[in-house]
Write an enzyme that holds these catalytic residues in place. Structure first.
Site, short mmCIF file in Angstrom:
data_model
loop_
_atom_site.label_atom_id
_atom_site.label_comp_id
_atom_site.label_asym_id
_atom_site.label_seq_id
_atom_site.Cartn_x
_atom_site.Cartn_y
_atom_site.Cartn_z
N PHE A 163 3.14 15.51 20.80
CA PHE A 163 3.77 14.23 21.16
C PHE A 163 3.50 13.91 22.62
CE2 PHE A 163 6.43 16.32 18.01
CZ PHE A 163 6.75 15.32 17.10
N ASP A 164 3.25 12.65 22.90
CA ASP A 164 3.37 12.13 24.26
C ASP A 164 4.86 12.01 24.58
OD1 ASP A 164 2.75 10.88 26.73
OD2 ASP A 164 2.92 8.91 25.80
#
Length: 304
Positions: A163-164
């Site tokens: 995930f960012d």
């Protein structure tokens, strides 16, 4: 299977994300619904090849191994703009590939996203950017998935999700400052608020559900799920992220603070099955190595 069966994680996926339907989709766009319907009926016994989300779905469903059939850990819902008639090929392919998908919606060309919420889905994966955008507008974690241009799967029995941070797990409040006032203003803002938790972004709920599911398994290399935060942040902006996750009680197995380096090679090193990011620039880097889900949310994605 009753409607109130408890579920730890529910994922909705479109037929175009699950299987390679691009040839028939081009036929639909070029010649219309009649030609498309005739094609699907003529080929309904031909097994569809896996699409972009197939590997992720297969690994998600594998998390149910060893659980009673009426209380799975994960459910995958199929959403399709096919009719039930033309969708027969899709269900035939699901059965051929041994995917335990039993719930589906066929809308005969109408949007599928309104059905995500009644299923209480934690995540929606689609090949249609407009459906993803509408889902996000209604508070549903969603991403437009794009195939890796080159990827060798190295973790056959472990699901790896990356995930960012800003505008994905977290809100875009800090990213707005970076874009509008510059990196130095962003750094000062984060240092001043290091002990103030960030507010949640569109994927906070999905991450929390995934974390809850992880608790069923050992917190070591035997776990069939491994997660990573892959962010452009670097010190000193790292502290607020760490303290926010601690406040939420959410575990991420790895955290990569890259300070603006291209994310693709690091995602390849992690072995991500899929990576979620709001920035098209980061998605372009990611898909050189891994499958990626674009999250059209926040300041990086103005209304079109």
């Amino acid at each position: 299977m009753s409607d109130n069966t408890p579920r730890l994680l529910t994922v909705a996926v479109t037929s175009r994300a699950l299987f390679d339907l691009e040839e028939s989709h081009r036929l639909f766009e070029g010649e219309g619904v009649e030609a498309y319907s005739a094609y699907q009926r003529a080929h309904e016994d031909d097994v569809l090849t896996p699409g972009i989300a197939f590997s992720v779905v297969r690994k998600l469903l594998a998390l149910n191994i060893g659980t009673p059939p009426d209380t799975p850990r994960v459910e995958v819902i199929l959403l399709s703009r096919n009719s039930a008639d033309t969708g027969l090929r899709i269900f035939n392919s699901i059965q051929h590939h041994g995917l335990d998908i039993v719930r589906a919606v066929f809308t005969s060309g109408e949007p599928t996203w309104p059905y995500i919420r009644p299923f209480s889905a934690d995540l929606f994966l689609s090949a249609n950017p407009e459906s993803v955008r509408r889902s996000l507008e209604h508070g549903i974690a969603a991403a437009t998935i794009l195939p890796a241009q080159a990827h060798q799967q190295r973790h056959e029995h472990q699901l790896r999700i990356a995930f960012d941070g800003d505008a994905v797990i977290f809100s875009d409040e800090s990213e707005r400052i970076s874009r509008e006032q510059g990196v130095e203003a962003f750094s000062q803002h984060e240092r001043a608020r290091a002990r103030e938790p960030l507010s949640g972004g569109p994927f906070k709920g999905f991450l929390s559900a995934l974390h809850e599911l992880q608790q069923v398994f050992p917190a070591d290399e035997r776990s069939p799920i491994r997660t990573a935060l892959v962010t452009a942040r670097s010190a000193p902006a790292h502290e607020r992220v760490i303290r926010t996750l601690r406040e939420w009680g959410v575990r991420l197995d790895e955290a990569l603070f890259l300070g603006g380096r291209h994310k693709g090679p690091f995602l390849d090193a992690f072995g991500a099955d899929i990576f979620f990011d709001d920035s098209q620039h980061n998605i372009d880097s990611a898909v050189l190595h891994v499958a990626a889900g674009h999250v059209p949310h926040g300041v990086a994605n103005p209304e079109r």
